[in-house]
Design a protein around this motif. Structure first.
Motif, PDB file in Angstrom:
ATOM      1  N   LEU A 147      29.461 -12.855   3.321  1.00 50.16           N
ATOM      2  CA  LEU A 147      28.137 -12.725   3.919  1.00 50.16           C
ATOM      3  C   LEU A 147      27.467 -14.090   4.009  1.00 50.16           C
ATOM      4  O   LEU A 147      27.374 -14.818   3.027  1.00 50.16           O
ATOM      5  N   ASN A 148      27.031 -14.445   5.191  1.00 52.45           N
ATOM      6  CA  ASN A 148      26.251 -15.669   5.405  1.00 52.45           C
ATOM      7  C   ASN A 148      25.058 -15.298   6.287  1.00 52.45           C
ATOM      8  O   ASN A 148      24.893 -14.139   6.661  1.00 52.45           O
ATOM      9  N   ASP A 149      24.239 -16.281   6.614  1.00 44.25           N
ATOM     10  CA  ASP A 149      23.033 -16.008   7.402  1.00 44.25           C
ATOM     11  C   ASP A 149      23.359 -15.368   8.748  1.00 44.25           C
ATOM     12  O   ASP A 149      22.647 -14.470   9.208  1.00 44.25           O
ATOM     13  N   GLU A 150      24.434 -15.825   9.383  1.00 51.52           N
ATOM     14  CA  GLU A 150      24.806 -15.281  10.690  1.00 51.52           C
ATOM     15  C   GLU A 150      25.219 -13.807  10.580  1.00 51.52           C
ATOM     16  O   GLU A 150      24.763 -12.969  11.367  1.00 51.52           O
ATOM     17  N   HIS A 151      26.078 -13.485   9.609  1.00 49.58           N
ATOM     18  CA  HIS A 151      26.465 -12.082   9.405  1.00 49.58           C
ATOM     19  C   HIS A 151      25.233 -11.232   9.100  1.00 49.58           C
ATOM     20  O   HIS A 151      25.103 -10.122   9.601  1.00 49.58           O
ATOM     21  N   ALA A 156      21.656  -6.984  10.475  1.00 48.27           N
ATOM     22  CA  ALA A 156      20.243  -6.593  10.515  1.00 48.27           C
ATOM     23  C   ALA A 156      19.827  -6.227  11.940  1.00 48.27           C
ATOM     24  O   ALA A 156      19.084  -5.262  12.144  1.00 48.27           O
ATOM     25  N   LYS A 157      20.315  -6.964  12.919  1.00 50.22           N
ATOM     26  CA  LYS A 157      19.987  -6.661  14.322  1.00 50.22           C
ATOM     27  C   LYS A 157      20.535  -5.294  14.719  1.00 50.22           C
ATOM     28  O   LYS A 157      19.861  -4.508  15.387  1.00 50.22           O
ATOM     29  N   LYS A 158      21.766  -4.983  14.294  1.00 51.45           N
ATOM     30  CA  LYS A 158      22.353  -3.675  14.603  1.00 51.45           C
ATOM     31  C   LYS A 158      21.571  -2.551  13.932  1.00 51.45           C
ATOM     32  O   LYS A 158      21.315  -1.508  14.549  1.00 51.45           O
ATOM     33  N   LEU A 159      21.193  -2.750  12.672  1.00 44.31           N
ATOM     34  CA  LEU A 159      20.406  -1.730  11.981  1.00 44.31           C
ATOM     35  C   LEU A 159      19.026  -1.577  12.627  1.00 44.31           C
ATOM     36  O   LEU A 159      18.524  -0.456  12.755  1.00 44.31           O
TER      37      LEU A 159
END
Length: 188
Positions: A147-151, A156-159
């Motif tokens: 997990l990094n900022d991009e993931h 978060a965008k999908k949720l």
């Protein structure tokens, strides 16, 4: 119902803390699917399915028959509303801990309709909610180490997209139950 079935796969990746919620959702999807398979024409829409059951007289006013599609759909809606609030409150990286988000969503959407036993079992299950990073990683299908900022942003965008699509759907769903007098508020 296909969307709910597909969502179950996502929920099952959420770990032990959401297992009970997923199992409950799956049981209610099966109730609705059984009725739909018997009457696919009447089940073209939520409204037509609920109206068909009401016209057949299988409910006692707002007391829904236990094995009816309406009962399954009522609990699916409540489950999705619970999840919507859980995900919405868990989106912000410095927001509410997923456990607290889960407790808040449970108190709002499920607890008012649960009897004593379920009000003990569900919070116990939800107490296993992991830290936000582990929660996001599970939904992203990656390890917490990956997990990094991009993931985080992608998941978060999908949720967020999911939450935004559910909100009007759940509101419409609730209004249909209320319009038809099928909002069963008994405790189970």
């Amino acid at each position: 119902l296909r969307a709910c079935r597909a969502h179950l796969a996502l929920m099952k990746t959420g770990g032990a803390s959401l297992r009970l919620v997923a199992k409950d959702l799956e049981s209610n999807v099966q109730k609705a699917e059984r009725v739909f398979k018997k009457s696919p024409r009447e089940g073209r829409s939520l409204s037509s399915l609920l109206e068909c059951e009401k016209e057949r007289g299988i409910h006692d006013g707002d007391r829904l028959h236990e094995k009816s599609a309406a009962m399954g759909l009522l609990w699916i809606r409540r489950s999705l509303a619970f999840q919507m609030d859980l995900y919405a409150d868990s989106l912000v990286s410095v927001g509410v801990h997923p456990k607290e988000a889960a407790y808040g969503a449970y108190d709002k959407h499920l607890s008012p309709f649960h009897g004593w036993a379920l009000r003990k079992v569900f919070p116990a299950s939800l107490s296993q909610m992991p830290e936000r990073e582990a929660f996001i990683a599970k939904f992203g299908g990656i390890t917490i180490e990956e997990l990094n900022d991009e993931h985080d942003r992608v998941v978060a965008k999908k949720l967020r997209t999911l939450v935004n699509s559910w909100d009007p759907l759940i509101c419409r769903w609730r209004s249909e139950f209320e319009r038809l007098g099928l909002e069963d508020t008994r405790r189970v």
